[in-house]
Design a protein around this motif. Sequence first.
Motif, PDB file in Angstrom:
ATOM      1  N   GLN A 270       2.404  13.401 -15.579  1.00 42.72           N
ATOM      2  CA  GLN A 270       0.971  13.418 -15.345  1.00 42.72           C
ATOM      3  C   GLN A 270       0.465  14.865 -15.458  1.00 42.72           C
ATOM      4  OE1 GLN A 270       1.662  12.564 -10.742  1.00 42.72           O
ATOM      5  NE2 GLN A 270      -0.498  12.847 -11.170  1.00 42.72           N
TER       6      GLN A 270
ATOM      7  N   VAL B 208       5.841   3.945  -6.366  1.00 44.02           N
ATOM      8  CA  VAL B 208       7.287   4.031  -6.160  1.00 44.02           C
ATOM      9  C   VAL B 208       7.707   3.768  -4.706  1.00 44.02           C
ATOM     10  CG1 VAL B 208       7.432   6.525  -5.652  1.00 44.02           C
ATOM     11  CG2 VAL B 208       9.304   5.390  -6.868  1.00 44.02           C
ATOM     12  N   ASP B 209       6.756   3.904  -3.777  1.00 39.52           N
ATOM     13  CA  ASP B 209       7.179   3.879  -2.370  1.00 39.52           C
ATOM     14  C   ASP B 209       7.200   2.486  -1.744  1.00 39.52           C
ATOM     15  OD1 ASP B 209       4.443   3.529  -2.201  1.00 39.52           O
ATOM     16  OD2 ASP B 209       4.053   5.517  -1.381  1.00 39.52           O
TER      17      ASP B 209
ATOM     18  N   THR C  10       4.400  14.427   0.931  1.00 37.28           N
ATOM     19  CA  THR C  10       4.215  15.386   2.028  1.00 37.28           C
ATOM     20  C   THR C  10       4.442  14.738   3.394  1.00 37.28           C
ATOM     21  OG1 THR C  10       2.246  15.768   0.700  1.00 37.28           O
ATOM     22  CG2 THR C  10       2.700  17.361   2.423  1.00 37.28           C
ATOM     23  N   ARG C  11       3.879  13.539   3.573  1.00 41.38           N
ATOM     24  CA  ARG C  11       3.999  12.911   4.898  1.00 41.38           C
ATOM     25  C   ARG C  11       5.424  12.510   5.189  1.00 41.38           C
ATOM     26  NH1 ARG C  11      -0.338   8.452   3.824  1.00 41.38           N
ATOM     27  NH2 ARG C  11       0.191   9.059   1.705  1.00 41.38           N
ATOM     28  N   LEU C  12       6.144  12.078   4.180  1.00 41.44           N
ATOM     29  CA  LEU C  12       7.538  11.674   4.393  1.00 41.44           C
ATOM     30  C   LEU C  12       8.399  12.910   4.633  1.00 41.44           C
ATOM     31  CD1 LEU C  12       9.593   9.358   4.388  1.00 41.44           C
ATOM     32  CD2 LEU C  12       9.851   9.670   1.919  1.00 41.44           C
TER      33      LEU C  12
ATOM     34  N   GLU D  87      -7.974  14.966  -7.055  1.00 42.11           N
ATOM     35  CA  GLU D  87      -7.177  13.830  -7.549  1.00 42.11           C
ATOM     36  C   GLU D  87      -8.079  12.809  -8.222  1.00 42.11           C
ATOM     37  OE1 GLU D  87      -3.428  12.634  -4.991  1.00 42.11           O
ATOM     38  OE2 GLU D  87      -5.255  12.604  -3.783  1.00 42.11           O
TER      39      GLU D  87
ATOM     40  N   LYS E 148      10.200  11.036  -4.235  1.00 43.49           N
ATOM     41  CA  LYS E 148      10.329   9.905  -3.296  1.00 43.49           C
ATOM     42  C   LYS E 148      11.206   8.784  -3.853  1.00 43.49           C
ATOM     43  CE  LYS E 148       6.500   8.892  -0.498  1.00 43.49           C
ATOM     44  NZ  LYS E 148       5.277   8.082  -0.229  1.00 43.49           N
TER      45      LYS E 148
ATOM     46  N   GLY F 248      -3.262  13.009  -9.246  1.00 41.24           N
ATOM     47  CA  GLY F 248      -3.466  11.737  -8.545  1.00 41.24           C
ATOM     48  C   GLY F 248      -2.918  10.560  -9.332  1.00 41.24           C
ATOM     49  N   HIS F 249      -2.776   9.385  -8.639  1.00 44.43           N
ATOM     50  CA  HIS F 249      -2.208   8.238  -9.368  1.00 44.43           C
ATOM     51  C   HIS F 249      -3.112   7.798 -10.514  1.00 44.43           C
ATOM     52  CE1 HIS F 249      -4.611   6.268  -6.286  1.00 44.43           C
ATOM     53  NE2 HIS F 249      -3.726   6.546  -5.343  1.00 44.43           N
TER      54      HIS F 249
ATOM     55  N   MET G  33       6.169   7.463 -14.372  1.00 43.18           N
ATOM     56  CA  MET G  33       5.332   8.673 -14.359  1.00 43.18           C
ATOM     57  C   MET G  33       5.854   9.680 -13.352  1.00 43.18           C
ATOM     58  SD  MET G  33       1.250   9.332 -13.959  1.00 43.18           S
ATOM     59  CE  MET G  33       1.067   9.408 -12.180  1.00 43.18           C
TER      60      MET G  33
ATOM     61  N   ALA H  32       5.270   7.937  -9.860  1.00 39.55           N
ATOM     62  CA  ALA H  32       6.257   8.598  -9.012  1.00 39.55           C
ATOM     63  C   ALA H  32       6.124  10.117  -9.123  1.00 39.55           C
ATOM     64  CB  ALA H  32       7.658   8.149  -9.426  1.00 39.55           C
ATOM     65  N   GLY H  33       4.873  10.553  -9.176  1.00 35.86           N
ATOM     66  CA  GLY H  33       4.644  11.998  -9.328  1.00 35.86           C
ATOM     67  C   GLY H  33       4.130  12.643  -8.056  1.00 35.86           C
ATOM     68  N   GLY H  34       4.023  11.853  -6.969  1.00 35.10           N
ATOM     69  CA  GLY H  34       3.416  12.370  -5.737  1.00 35.10           C
ATOM     70  C   GLY H  34       4.314  13.377  -5.039  1.00 35.10           C
ATOM     71  N   GLN H  35       3.741  14.040  -4.031  1.00 34.80           N
ATOM     72  CA  GLN H  35       4.454  15.135  -3.381  1.00 34.80           C
ATOM     73  C   GLN H  35       5.173  14.731  -2.093  1.00 34.80           C
ATOM     74  OE1 GLN H  35       0.953  17.800  -3.570  1.00 34.80           O
ATOM     75  NE2 GLN H  35       2.131  19.045  -5.003  1.00 34.80           N
TER      76      GLN H  35
ATOM     77  N   LYS I 267       5.621   5.766   3.693  1.00 36.03           N
ATOM     78  CA  LYS I 267       4.662   6.880   3.631  1.00 36.03           C
ATOM     79  C   LYS I 267       5.051   7.993   4.606  1.00 36.03           C
ATOM     80  CE  LYS I 267       1.489   4.900   0.952  1.00 36.03           C
ATOM     81  NZ  LYS I 267       1.410   5.320  -0.457  1.00 36.03           N
TER      82      LYS I 267
HETATM   83  P1  UTP Z   1       0.343   8.757  -2.017  1.00 35.13           P
HETATM   84  O1  UTP Z   1      -1.107   8.998  -2.101  1.00 35.13           O
HETATM   85  O2  UTP Z   1       0.841   7.934  -0.902  1.00 35.13           O
HETATM   86  O3  UTP Z   1       1.068  10.175  -2.080  1.00 35.13           O
HETATM   87  O4  UTP Z   1       0.791   8.172  -3.394  1.00 35.13           O
HETATM   88  P2  UTP Z   1       2.585  10.579  -1.869  1.00 35.13           P
HETATM   89  O5  UTP Z   1       2.866  11.720  -2.760  1.00 35.13           O
HETATM   90  O6  UTP Z   1       3.536   9.427  -2.025  1.00 35.13           O
HETATM   91  O7  UTP Z   1       2.649  11.050  -0.379  1.00 35.13           O
HETATM   92  P3  UTP Z   1       1.797  12.157   0.440  1.00 35.13           P
HETATM   93  O8  UTP Z   1       0.342  11.714   0.375  1.00 35.13           O
HETATM   94  O9  UTP Z   1       2.026  13.507  -0.223  1.00 35.13           O
HETATM   95  O10 UTP Z   1       2.375  12.070   1.802  1.00 35.13           O
HETATM   96  C1  UTP Z   1       0.901   6.820  -3.665  1.00 35.13           C
HETATM   97  C2  UTP Z   1       1.704   6.676  -4.944  1.00 35.13           C
HETATM   98  O11 UTP Z   1       1.090   7.389  -6.000  1.00 35.13           O
HETATM   99  C3  UTP Z   1       1.996   8.320  -6.569  1.00 35.13           C
HETATM  100  C4  UTP Z   1       3.030   8.584  -5.516  1.00 35.13           C
HETATM  101  O12 UTP Z   1       4.240   9.029  -6.104  1.00 35.13           O
HETATM  102  C5  UTP Z   1       3.133   7.212  -4.857  1.00 35.13           C
HETATM  103  O13 UTP Z   1       3.938   6.357  -5.633  1.00 35.13           O
HETATM  104  N1  UTP Z   1       1.259   9.537  -6.953  1.00 35.13           N
HETATM  105  C6  UTP Z   1       0.384  10.109  -6.091  1.00 35.13           C
HETATM  106  C7  UTP Z   1       1.511  10.083  -8.182  1.00 35.13           C
HETATM  107  O14 UTP Z   1       2.325   9.568  -8.967  1.00 35.13           O
HETATM  108  N2  UTP Z   1       0.831  11.217  -8.514  1.00 35.13           N
HETATM  109  C8  UTP Z   1      -0.060  11.805  -7.704  1.00 35.13           C
HETATM  110  O15 UTP Z   1      -0.656  12.831  -8.087  1.00 35.13           O
HETATM  111  C9  UTP Z   1      -0.303  11.240  -6.452  1.00 35.13           C
END
Ligand code: UTP
Length: 471
Positions: free
Chosen positions: A185, A241-242, A109-111, A368, A117, A211-212, A154, A104-107, A396
């Motif tokens: 992360q 997480v999504d 961006t698309r959402l 990533e 998130k 990255g994941h 995470m 759950a560390g992603g950004q 997403k």
């Molecule tokens: P996505 O690649 O779909 O990225 O991550 P995101 O952050 O949810 O959305 P965009 O691409 O910025 O629009 C898939 C999963 O991996 C996690 C995200 O939180 C999501 O659960 N993730 C992604 C991380 O935990 N860390 C990261 O560096 C990248």
Amino acid sequence: MLHLQNLRARFKELDQGHVFRFWDLLGEVEQEALLSQLKRIDLPALMTALAAMRAREASAPARLSPAPIERMPLAGGNSSRWQAARQRGEQLLSEGRVAVVVVAGGQATRLGYPGPKGLFPIGPISERSLFELQAQKLRRLAARYGRPLPWYVMTSPSTDAPTRAFFKQRNGFGLDAADIFFFEQAMLPSFDFEGRLMLATPGSLSESPDGHGGCLTALLASGALDDMEARGVTTLFYYQVDNPLVRMADPAYLGFHAEASAEMSCKVVRKAEPAEKLGTVARIDDSLGVVEYTELDDADRFETDGDGELVYWAGSTAIHLFETAFIRRVAAEADRWLPFHASAKKIPTIDDEGRPVTPEAPNGHKLERFVFDALPAAERTAVVETARAVEFSPVKNAHGSDSPQTARRDLVTSFRTWLEESGIPVPPDVRIEFDQSRVDGPDDVRALGIRDLSDAADWIRIEPENSGATP
Ligand code: UTP
């Protein structure tokens, strides 16, 4: 001083001396901050990994063949094998051998959601957050198998504080705080198209979460793996997480993984169409892997068999199982197993005078690691099919496909199916939401003796489609 000179020399040697160009204009605090950021970066290792990434991109495309897949009974799989796998998985759960990790560390961006998130309100009636729906399922599993499942969450530097604060404010959604473990992360610097480190401000480099795939190294570095092993956990259920539909620690999946003595496993769904933006699970050269949708060539993407079915139909749900010992091995050799991937992005930066620049087109690469790159490191794997309607509907985008609207619709459809499969009629045009800490699946509906909606008013909410709340 010596530190500064050494660091300067090291960056200059690798053609990155420009990161010090505003040094003399920085205040003492900013200089300290820049130094500590630069010290964290293992520049020679990073440059080697970047060179390896370029070599890989230039190499011949891999040879694909279909992966062996455990088909679900609905698609011709053997029901008694599924039954046996389920029992085996239930055994692991009741022995306390399973933990869960969410990335759950992603950004997001698309959402375009301003916070992490996991805080996004997704419950079709309650507007409960993604995290809360997932916590409900963990509570149900703990009650069913008599053992709590430790939850490793995470985060990244930008999601960490708001995520922890949210869990605290909601009292961990009813879970014991001792069973929730947050870990952060790592970050990776961004590079412009000439391969130069990018500055976010005169006194800081531009960085983004790694990255994941970064979860495998962060599980080791944070002590989460030690914590798991001290609890007697041997298998880790991984999800993103999504996905509000995720079937947390699905026993049949665990059972197939155990039966194959797998070190890492994948859950797949049939792609909705050949061009769907999902990774494809296949054998790549001689090992199992995931090909990103951007990297699948058209001959493979559209190839059909004698029955007109897609040969590469298996889309990755990003739901994995890992043995803890395997994670330890992969994380210790991260540069071998988890290469960097670069994607061109619009990265806010500064100009030659140090003024902020908001680019209108991609101006650099974010780096990533991908979690599925660990697959070739596994000596044994299992690939298990599931139905999309049952457990895959990621959030997403803000609108259209894979959006909050489609995820809420799919949640309602799945709750409706649980009721209908149990012989409980449901009126059309309603929104439905279960308290999944009490009722999580058709088996629970039956086991709790629910025969009518009025039997379960506290646990199952039903509202007319158009009664206010979230669309
Ligand atoms: P996505 O690649 O779909 O990225 O991550 P995101 O952050 O949810 O959305 P965009 O691409 O910025 O629009 C898939 C999963 O991996 C996690 C995200 O939180 C999501 O659960 N993730 C992604 C991380 O935990 N860390 C990261 O560096 C990248």
